[in-house]
Scaffold this motif. Structure first.
Motif, PDB file in Angstrom:
ATOM      1  N   UNK A 116       0.811  -1.215   0.000  1.00  0.00           N
ATOM      2  CA  UNK A 116       0.000   0.000   0.000  1.00  0.00           C
ATOM      3  C   UNK A 116       0.850   1.273   0.000  1.00  0.00           C
ATOM      4  N   UNK A 117       1.918   1.272   0.783  1.00  0.00           N
ATOM      5  CA  UNK A 117       2.763   2.478   0.831  1.00  0.00           C
ATOM      6  C   UNK A 117       3.383   2.738  -0.540  1.00  0.00           C
ATOM      7  N   UNK A 118       3.811   1.692  -1.218  1.00  0.00           N
ATOM      8  CA  UNK A 118       4.357   1.856  -2.575  1.00  0.00           C
ATOM      9  C   UNK A 118       3.312   2.490  -3.484  1.00  0.00           C
ATOM     10  N   UNK A 152      16.446 -11.972  -3.582  1.00  0.00           N
ATOM     11  CA  UNK A 152      15.459 -11.628  -4.588  1.00  0.00           C
ATOM     12  C   UNK A 152      14.469 -12.751  -4.835  1.00  0.00           C
ATOM     13  N   UNK A 153      13.652 -12.612  -5.840  1.00  0.00           N
ATOM     14  CA  UNK A 153      13.586 -11.471  -6.770  1.00  0.00           C
ATOM     15  C   UNK A 153      12.944 -10.224  -6.159  1.00  0.00           C
ATOM     16  N   UNK A 154      13.396  -9.084  -6.683  1.00  0.00           N
ATOM     17  CA  UNK A 154      12.819  -7.787  -6.339  1.00  0.00           C
ATOM     18  C   UNK A 154      12.616  -6.969  -7.606  1.00  0.00           C
ATOM     19  N   UNK A 155      11.544  -6.192  -7.610  1.00  0.00           N
ATOM     20  CA  UNK A 155      11.351  -5.233  -8.688  1.00  0.00           C
ATOM     21  C   UNK A 155      12.395  -4.140  -8.536  1.00  0.00           C
ATOM     22  N   UNK A 156      13.046  -3.761  -9.629  1.00  0.00           N
ATOM     23  CA  UNK A 156      14.076  -2.730  -9.499  1.00  0.00           C
ATOM     24  C   UNK A 156      13.774  -1.514 -10.372  1.00  0.00           C
ATOM     25  N   UNK A 157      14.734  -0.613 -10.447  1.00  0.00           N
ATOM     26  CA  UNK A 157      14.516   0.677 -11.087  1.00  0.00           C
ATOM     27  C   UNK A 157      14.308   0.593 -12.598  1.00  0.00           C
ATOM     28  N   UNK A 158      14.577  -0.586 -13.185  1.00  0.00           N
ATOM     29  CA  UNK A 158      14.383  -0.718 -14.624  1.00  0.00           C
ATOM     30  C   UNK A 158      12.936  -1.056 -14.950  1.00  0.00           C
ATOM     31  N   UNK A 159      12.196  -1.525 -13.952  1.00  0.00           N
ATOM     32  CA  UNK A 159      10.812  -1.923 -14.189  1.00  0.00           C
ATOM     33  C   UNK A 159      10.652  -3.429 -14.322  1.00  0.00           C
ATOM     34  N   UNK A 162      11.078   1.221  -9.093  1.00  0.00           N
ATOM     35  CA  UNK A 162      10.213   0.617 -10.098  1.00  0.00           C
ATOM     36  C   UNK A 162      10.480   1.276 -11.428  1.00  0.00           C
ATOM     37  N   UNK A 163       9.664   0.914 -12.416  1.00  0.00           N
ATOM     38  CA  UNK A 163       9.868   1.546 -13.716  1.00  0.00           C
ATOM     39  C   UNK A 163       9.787   3.063 -13.556  1.00  0.00           C
ATOM     40  N   UNK A 206       6.941  -5.776 -12.977  1.00  0.00           N
ATOM     41  CA  UNK A 206       6.664  -4.852 -11.889  1.00  0.00           C
ATOM     42  C   UNK A 206       5.538  -3.942 -12.318  1.00  0.00           C
ATOM     43  N   UNK A 207       4.583  -3.749 -11.446  1.00  0.00           N
ATOM     44  CA  UNK A 207       3.598  -2.700 -11.666  1.00  0.00           C
ATOM     45  C   UNK A 207       2.703  -2.982 -12.845  1.00  0.00           C
ATOM     46  N   UNK A 208       2.633  -2.041 -13.755  1.00  0.00           N
ATOM     47  CA  UNK A 208       1.642  -2.122 -14.818  1.00  0.00           C
ATOM     48  C   UNK A 208       1.849  -3.341 -15.702  1.00  0.00           C
TER      49      UNK A 208
END
Lengths: 378, 132
Positions: free
Chosen positions: A31-33, A283-290, A320-321, B84-86
């Motif tokens: 939720x915070x995300x 991991x896995x974790x969502x990262x800055x690339x999306x 995230x992306x 991730x996400x969308x």
């Protein structure tokens, strides 16, 4: 405006309407995300979640969600003023020889400023108001965010990791994400070329079989946080750079377990060791690339002492992306890079790292072309 | 070359677009217009092969530049990671660790390379072309 600690910064942002308190209960699981992502995309304020499910600590999110707030954090009033920070860094990287006596005199203040910015060590500090050791250490008390549905576990994100190589006097400050494994165990995900990993590798070579001391600061003052994400020249420590931004020395305090120092005003500090051969799949974790990352082995950080201020605030983010908070930081730091590049290549007019390109995968450069093939040199 | 070598973090930059100074680097509409009107891809693209950073790119969990450059579609490998996400995101389908992932990326790299008729691990676009 310069900020002594995170609470100063929070108060200043709130006074400017740049921070909102959220008093309804929110869940650190997804939720915070979601709320921070929506707020960031709308150019909204930093958020202080005061009522977080499962923890008594508030969560600070979206702190650097606009380039303007990054500028505030660096003690500047506007994003444009960040170029001044870049000019200072460019100068420190490659000082121009003074052109005559008058010029040398003019440059004196800069050198004086730099020389006086070494950190100062205090005997006691707010971050050690409450000390928990051994079995009292319980990471479950922290409102650690679980950012994305496919993430394997909660993740410590805005962690300033302090390490020191065996042959160095300079402490390295880096931000590495940490997967929560249990009550006192986190996976230290530093990629092999990063400062913390290099210090660890040198330690292993010099002290085989011995535990490697690590300290993690959460919620330091904004200049220290931003110092840790700015590429400062090797000759300058992140703490000294933070002192330059703040205009006053960074105040540090010694950890209880090793010759490491953490920012005195940190909200929360984790102290402990990486024990030899203690590795775990991360991991896995969502990262800055999306995308979600692959699972890989990284060392495990065992937390043996947890200290914090009274009523600590847990500072967090997500990746995230783009756009995410690191992408906004990238946009602001872009302004810092321009003067550094222009010092080397005066023909460069502008330099831009589009956030859509993950802030570093693509660069767009404009230049005054002076001869055929000139572009290839740049 | 300068941009790449100057600051450490720019080593990760896999596309460098150099434009004339009448273009606004921060405006995609300007940038795309300049690319499509001033560039000869064959003449103005500089590819740099076998730069060490590509291995770091693999080592980093953001593996696989290959499928993202050009038009090669993301392969639907057996272990394509969730997104991730969308839901409309496309990802390189690399998952797993070590040689497996590397092999897959290499395989896709070769595919991309074939499709392009160019051998390159990185693409640099150069716009050097405004008359004169």
């Amino acid at each position: 405006m310069k900020y002594h600690d995170l609470r100063d910064f929070i108060a200043a942002l709130e006074a400017r309407g740049e921070l909102k308190r959220v008093s309804v209960e929110v869940d650190p699981y997804l939720e915070i995300t979601e709320i921070c992502d929506r707020t960031l995309r709308a150019g909204g304020p930093a958020l202080l979640f005061e009522n977080v499910k499962g923890s008594r600590m508030p969560v600070l999110g979206n702190l650097f969600g606009t380039p303007q707030r990054v500028a505030f954090g660096m003690g500047e009033e506007s994003v444009e003023a960040l170029r001044e920070v870049g000019k200072l860094l460019a100068f420190l990287k490659e000082p121009d020889p003074p052109k005559g006596l008058r010029d040398a005199w003019d440059k004196l203040p800069i050198f004086k400023q730099v020389m006086s910015m070494g950190p100062k060590t205090r005997r006691s500090a707010p971050c050690q108001e409450v000390v928990l050791e051994g079995d009292a250490v319980d990471l479950d008390q922290l409102p650690i965010q679980h950012c994305w549905p496919g993430d394997v576990a909660p993740l410590v994100t805005w962690a300033l990791v302090v390490t020191k190589g065996p042959h160095k006097t300079r402490q390295n400050l880096g931000i590495y994400r940490q997967q929560k494994l249990g009550r006192n165990r986190l996976i230290m995900r530093w990629l092999s070329h990063r400062g913390g990993a290099l210090d660890f590798k040198e330690w292993q070579a010099a002290h085989p079989g011995e535990p490697f001391p690590v300290a993690v600061a959460l919620g330091a003052d904004p200049a220290t946080i931003l110092g840790a994400v700015t590429p400062v020249p090797d000759t300058l420590s992140e703490y000294a750079f933070a002192g330059l931004l703040r205009g006053s020395r960074t105040e540090l305090v010694k950890c209880g377990h090793a010759d490491l120092e953490v920012p005195a005003s940190s909200e929360i500090v984790l102290e402990g060791y990486i024990y030899p051969d203690d590795m775990a799949p991360e991991g896995p974790y969502g990262d800055h690339t999306g995308y979600y990352n692959e699972v890989e082995q990284f060392p495990v950080f065992t937390v043996e002492r947890l200290t914090h201020r009274r009523d600590p605030i847990y500072h967090s983010t997500y990746t995230g992306r783009p756009p995410d908070e690191p992408a906004i930081l990238g946009l602001a730091l872009n302004e810092v890079f321009v003067p550094i590049l222009r010092k080397q290549f005066p023909e460069i007019v502008d330099f831009y790292l589009p956030p859509e390109g993950c802030s570093y995968r693509m660069a767009v450069v404009t230049m005054k072309k002076q001869y055929p093939g000139h572009a290839k040199r740049v | 070359m300068g941009v790449w070598s100057f600051l450490r973090q720019f080593m990760y930059t896999k596309f460098v677009i150099v434009l004339d100074d009448d273009v606004d680097a921060r405006n995609w509409e300007d940038v795309i217009w300049a690319i499509t009107t001033r560039m000869d891809p064959a003449r103005d693209t500089v590819m740099v092969e076998n730069t060490p950073i590509d291995y770091l790119d693999f080592a980093s969990p953001t593996a696989g530049w290959g499928p993202r450059w050009g038009s090669t579609p993301p392969t639907s490998g057996p272990a394509r990671p969730p997104r991730v996400g969308r839901a409309d995101r496309h990802g390189p389908g690399s998952q797993g660790t070590g040689r497996g992932a590397l092999g897959r990326v290499r395989h896709r790299y070769r595919a991309t390379r074939g499709a392009l008729g160019q051998g390159a691990r990185r693409l640099r676009l150069r716009f050097d072309t405004r008359a004169g």
